[in-house]
Scaffold this active site. Structure first.
Site, PDB file in Angstrom:
ATOM      1  N   LYS A 188       0.861  -1.191   0.000  1.00  0.00           N
ATOM      2  CA  LYS A 188       0.000   0.000   0.000  1.00  0.00           C
ATOM      3  C   LYS A 188       0.890   1.230   0.000  1.00  0.00           C
ATOM      4  O   LYS A 188       1.500   1.585   0.997  1.00  0.00           O
ATOM      5  CB  LYS A 188      -0.930   0.048   1.219  1.00  0.00           C
ATOM      6  CG  LYS A 188      -2.077   1.020   0.917  1.00  0.00           C
ATOM      7  CD  LYS A 188      -2.621   1.806   2.068  1.00  0.00           C
ATOM      8  CE  LYS A 188      -1.855   2.952   2.609  1.00  0.00           C
ATOM      9  NZ  LYS A 188      -1.724   4.152   1.753  1.00  0.00           N
ATOM     10  N   GLU A 264       9.280   1.094  10.929  1.00  0.00           N
ATOM     11  CA  GLU A 264      10.429   1.967  10.648  1.00  0.00           C
ATOM     12  C   GLU A 264       9.876   3.382  10.660  1.00  0.00           C
ATOM     13  O   GLU A 264       9.146   3.768   9.751  1.00  0.00           O
ATOM     14  CB  GLU A 264      11.042   1.645   9.281  1.00  0.00           C
ATOM     15  CG  GLU A 264      12.112   0.572   9.305  1.00  0.00           C
ATOM     16  CD  GLU A 264      11.568  -0.839   9.193  1.00  0.00           C
ATOM     17  OE1 GLU A 264      10.432  -1.001   8.717  1.00  0.00           O
ATOM     18  OE2 GLU A 264      12.275  -1.778   9.587  1.00  0.00           O
ATOM     19  N   GLU A 398       9.946  16.272  14.698  1.00  0.00           N
ATOM     20  CA  GLU A 398      10.387  16.009  13.331  1.00  0.00           C
ATOM     21  C   GLU A 398       9.675  16.992  12.395  1.00  0.00           C
ATOM     22  O   GLU A 398       8.449  17.037  12.361  1.00  0.00           O
ATOM     23  CB  GLU A 398      10.044  14.572  12.934  1.00  0.00           C
ATOM     24  CG  GLU A 398      10.571  14.200  11.569  1.00  0.00           C
ATOM     25  CD  GLU A 398      10.195  12.775  11.138  1.00  0.00           C
ATOM     26  OE1 GLU A 398       9.052  12.360  11.382  1.00  0.00           O
ATOM     27  OE2 GLU A 398      11.062  12.106  10.544  1.00  0.00           O
TER      28      GLU A 398
HETATM   29  P1  NAD Z   1       2.421   8.420   7.622  1.00  0.00           P
HETATM   30  O1  NAD Z   1       2.611   7.673   8.897  1.00  0.00           O
HETATM   31  O2  NAD Z   1       1.427   9.504   7.590  1.00  0.00           O
HETATM   32  O3  NAD Z   1       1.975   7.408   6.445  1.00  0.00           O
HETATM   33  C1  NAD Z   1       2.754   6.280   6.112  1.00  0.00           C
HETATM   34  C2  NAD Z   1       1.853   5.257   5.445  1.00  0.00           C
HETATM   35  O4  NAD Z   1       0.883   4.826   6.398  1.00  0.00           O
HETATM   36  C3  NAD Z   1       1.059   5.797   4.253  1.00  0.00           C
HETATM   37  O5  NAD Z   1       0.947   4.792   3.269  1.00  0.00           O
HETATM   38  C4  NAD Z   1      -0.291   6.093   4.863  1.00  0.00           C
HETATM   39  O6  NAD Z   1      -1.356   6.036   3.936  1.00  0.00           O
HETATM   40  C5  NAD Z   1      -0.421   4.970   5.875  1.00  0.00           C
HETATM   41  N1  NAD Z   1      -1.331   5.252   6.983  1.00  0.00           N
HETATM   42  C6  NAD Z   1      -1.695   6.454   7.494  1.00  0.00           C
HETATM   43  N2  NAD Z   1      -2.604   6.287   8.472  1.00  0.00           N
HETATM   44  C7  NAD Z   1      -2.809   4.950   8.589  1.00  0.00           C
HETATM   45  C8  NAD Z   1      -3.641   4.149   9.438  1.00  0.00           C
HETATM   46  N3  NAD Z   1      -4.465   4.683  10.343  1.00  0.00           N
HETATM   47  N4  NAD Z   1      -3.596   2.815   9.290  1.00  0.00           N
HETATM   48  C9  NAD Z   1      -2.774   2.243   8.381  1.00  0.00           C
HETATM   49  N5  NAD Z   1      -1.992   2.939   7.538  1.00  0.00           N
HETATM   50  C10 NAD Z   1      -2.000   4.280   7.650  1.00  0.00           C
HETATM   51  O7  NAD Z   1       3.853   8.907   7.178  1.00  0.00           O
HETATM   52  P2  NAD Z   1       4.255   9.764   5.900  1.00  0.00           P
HETATM   53  O8  NAD Z   1       3.878  11.164   6.120  1.00  0.00           O
HETATM   54  O9  NAD Z   1       3.791   9.068   4.671  1.00  0.00           O
HETATM   55  O10 NAD Z   1       5.846   9.605   5.912  1.00  0.00           O
HETATM   56  C11 NAD Z   1       6.688  10.396   6.666  1.00  0.00           C
HETATM   57  C12 NAD Z   1       7.166   9.655   7.889  1.00  0.00           C
HETATM   58  O11 NAD Z   1       7.811   8.438   7.526  1.00  0.00           O
HETATM   59  C13 NAD Z   1       8.190  10.471   8.662  1.00  0.00           C
HETATM   60  O12 NAD Z   1       7.901  10.408  10.032  1.00  0.00           O
HETATM   61  C14 NAD Z   1       9.497   9.742   8.352  1.00  0.00           C
HETATM   62  O13 NAD Z   1      10.487   9.913   9.315  1.00  0.00           O
HETATM   63  C15 NAD Z   1       9.035   8.326   8.244  1.00  0.00           C
HETATM   64  N6  NAD Z   1      10.007   7.506   7.518  1.00  0.00           N
HETATM   65  C16 NAD Z   1      10.741   6.593   8.205  1.00  0.00           C
HETATM   66  C17 NAD Z   1      11.694   5.823   7.544  1.00  0.00           C
HETATM   67  C18 NAD Z   1      12.524   4.800   8.280  1.00  0.00           C
HETATM   68  O14 NAD Z   1      13.114   3.949   7.636  1.00  0.00           O
HETATM   69  N7  NAD Z   1      12.604   4.846   9.597  1.00  0.00           N
HETATM   70  C19 NAD Z   1      11.881   5.998   6.172  1.00  0.00           C
HETATM   71  C20 NAD Z   1      11.106   6.936   5.500  1.00  0.00           C
HETATM   72  C21 NAD Z   1      10.165   7.689   6.175  1.00  0.00           C
END
Ligand code: NAD
Length: 495
Positions: A188, A264, A398
């Site tokens: 997804k 992650e 962040e």
């Molecule tokens: P996010 O948590 O908003 O979304 C990530 C994914 O989760 C998306 O596909 C989103 O649609 C899905 N999602 C959102 N709400 C959900 C729910 N209730 N249930 C299931 N899935 C859900 O994050 P983002 O804004 O897409 O990405 C940025 C974040 O990702 C930052 O915090 C960044 O640090 C982190 N990140 C971490 C790594 C790592 O390896 N540690 C790598 C890249 C990004």
């Protein structure tokens, strides 16, 4: 390619926003769609399927059926290797199209979509393909009258939920080891960047991954994402995203079938530069290049820069001289190194943090403004705050944008204490010519990766993941197989 030809290609692009379930492109059962807007210039790239629980049920059923009849899991590791390598080759052959989709979808410069995102994705698929027929199981040193085999088996149906900042790479870090190990996978992508994931599905099928083994469901997190996390027939979830949603994923796993849930998550990484740093120019270039790469939208961005007080003025002067190099430009111009922020919501978040920095008492030395408004896209200047205090919002949370906070310290103990004073623990760095100080500091920093006298060390061979609220999983390296396999013991009585 010239900027004009990238724009011409972008204008001619036909987007297929349908989901990929059971080997076929389909709209969602509900027929619901959402518009996919480009942060480059605000244009509507096309309609994308808005998948929900009904589509998740279909994809899980397809993935489960594929797993049970062993059309993929039952292939020898050498056969899976060949298919994954073909998949990697197809990613490379379709590199220009994938790079264009990535840039239009999330705003990063085309230069990096090609050289970093496409190449890393292909490399990751190839590496796990190459690895899988070289990993051996174990025989335990038990007594003579028994044989105890310790073997790895695919977990079953794996859901991969990924963010938008490196859409293809984040997907590859999960799907490559999961597929190599023989699982069925449902990916997804983020609703902000679904396009390359959908093209990867076409290429996977072309490479020979059987229908049902790899499915892609675009949609919103609270709909498709939550339905996957709550599903009773998903065995494992590989999640990359924010710490806030990561906590929800773990709750949903516990609330449903206790699926294995690997997270992650976010970061607020500390970059510590001591006065005895062996090469200040290199430290400056690395600090600035790493925070502003990908518009600051990197989980491991070194957003807190700790500089020893005696060299801080000199360090900042050199850093300020580099800021113009990161002036945002047209992402389809191959000379651009800083592109667009992913969408209007993230732009608002970043601008809100810049405001919080100003009102919170930090000193804005460079940037801080939204620019290129006439483009219709979302661009922010590279921004540098000095005189930041560890208690300020911009030092604690962040930002996920091009904003660097400079803090100062007098002793290394004080720097380490401040560096660790965060709920996150993704990465950190220390710059010093003193080897003992480097090792002691690296040991004291609570982070999944610590860099010494560099920041960008990165290779598929090493694990990537965090301590504390930066998550519990490790992507990359052979360790990623631990997440997507079960460990089985088989006791055999002899004689
Ligand atoms: P996010 O948590 O908003 O979304 C990530 C994914 O989760 C998306 O596909 C989103 O649609 C899905 N999602 C959102 N709400 C959900 C729910 N209730 N249930 C299931 N899935 C859900 O994050 P983002 O804004 O897409 O990405 C940025 C974040 O990702 C930052 O915090 C960044 O640090 C982190 N990140 C971490 C790594 C790592 O390896 N540690 C790598 C890249 C990004």
């Amino acid at each position: 390619m010239t900027t004009t030809s990238w724009h011409a290609r972008a204008s001619a692009l036909q987007i297929d926003g349908r989901a990929f379930i059971g080997g076929e492109r389909v709209w969602s059962r509900s027929e619901q769609r959402f518009d996919n807007l480009s942060p480059v210039d605000g244009r509507n790239l096309g309609a994308v399927a808005r998948c929900d629980g009904a589509d998740v049920d279909l994809a899980v059923a397809a993935a489960r059926a594929a797993f049970e009849d062993r059309r993929w899991a039952g292939k020898s590791p050498a056969q899976r290797k060949r298919v994954l390598i073909r998949f990697a080759d197809l990613v490379q052959q379709n590199g220009a199209e994938l790079a264009l989709l990535e840039t239009l979808d999330m705003g990063k410069p085309i230069k990096y979509s090609q050289s970093v995102d496409v190449n890393s994705t292909a490399n990751c698929l190839r590496w796990y393909g190459e690895a899988i027929d070289k990993v051996y199981d174990e025989i335990a040193p038990t007594a003579e009258n028994s044989l105890a085999l310790i073997t790895r088996e695919a977990v079953g149906v794996v859901a991969a939920i990924v963010p938008w900042n490196y859409p293809m790479i984040m997907a590859a870090w999960k799907i490559a080891p999961a597929l190599a190990a023989g699982n069925s996978v449902i990916l997804k992508p983020s609703e902000k960047s679904p396009l390359t994931a959908l093209r990867l599905a076409d290429l996977a099928l072309e490479a020979g991954i059987p229908p049902g083994v790899f499915n892609v469901l675009p949609g919103y997190g609270h709909e498709a994402g939550a339905a996957l996390a709550l599903h009773m027939d998903v065995d494992c979830i590989g999640f990359t995203g924010s710490t806030k949603v990561g906590k929800q994923i773990l709750q949903m796993a516990g609330q449903s079938n206790l699926k294995r849930a690997w997270t992650e998550l976010g970061g607020k990484s500390a970059n510590i530069v001591c006065a005895d740093c062996p090469d200040i120019d290199n430290a400056v270039a690395s600090a600035i290049g790493s925070i502003f790469f990908n518009q600051g939208e990197s989980c491991n961005a070194p957003s807190r820069l700790f500089v020893e007080a005696s060299i801080k003025d000199q360090f900042i002067e050199k850093a300020l001289a580099m800021m113009p190099d990161f002036t945002p430009g047209d992402p389809l111009d191959e000379a651009t190194v800083m592109g667009a922020i992913v969408d209007a919501t993230q732009l608002k978040t970043v601008m809100g943090y810049i405001e919080a920095g100003k009102t919170g008492g930090a000193s804005l030395l460079s940037g801080g403004r939204q620019v290129r408004n006439e483009s219709g896209g979302f661009y922010v200047e590279p921004t540098l705050f000095d005189k930041v205090d560890s208690n300020m919002t911009i030092a604690r949370e962040e930002i996920f944008g091009p904003v660097l906070s400079v803090l100062s310290f007098d002793t290394i103990g004080e720097a380490v204490e401040q560096a660790n004073a965060t709920p996150y623990g993704l990465q950190a760095a220390v710059w010093t010519a003193d080897i003992s100080k480097a090792i002691q500091t690296a040991r004291a920093l609570r982070a999944g990766t610590v860099h010494v006298n560099q920041y960008d060390g990165d290779d598929i061979t090493v694990p990537f993941g965090g301590y504390k609220q930066s998550g519990n999983g490790r992507d990359k390296s052979l360790h990623a197989f631990d997440k997507y396999t079960e460990l089985k013991t088989t006791w055999i009585q002899i004689g």
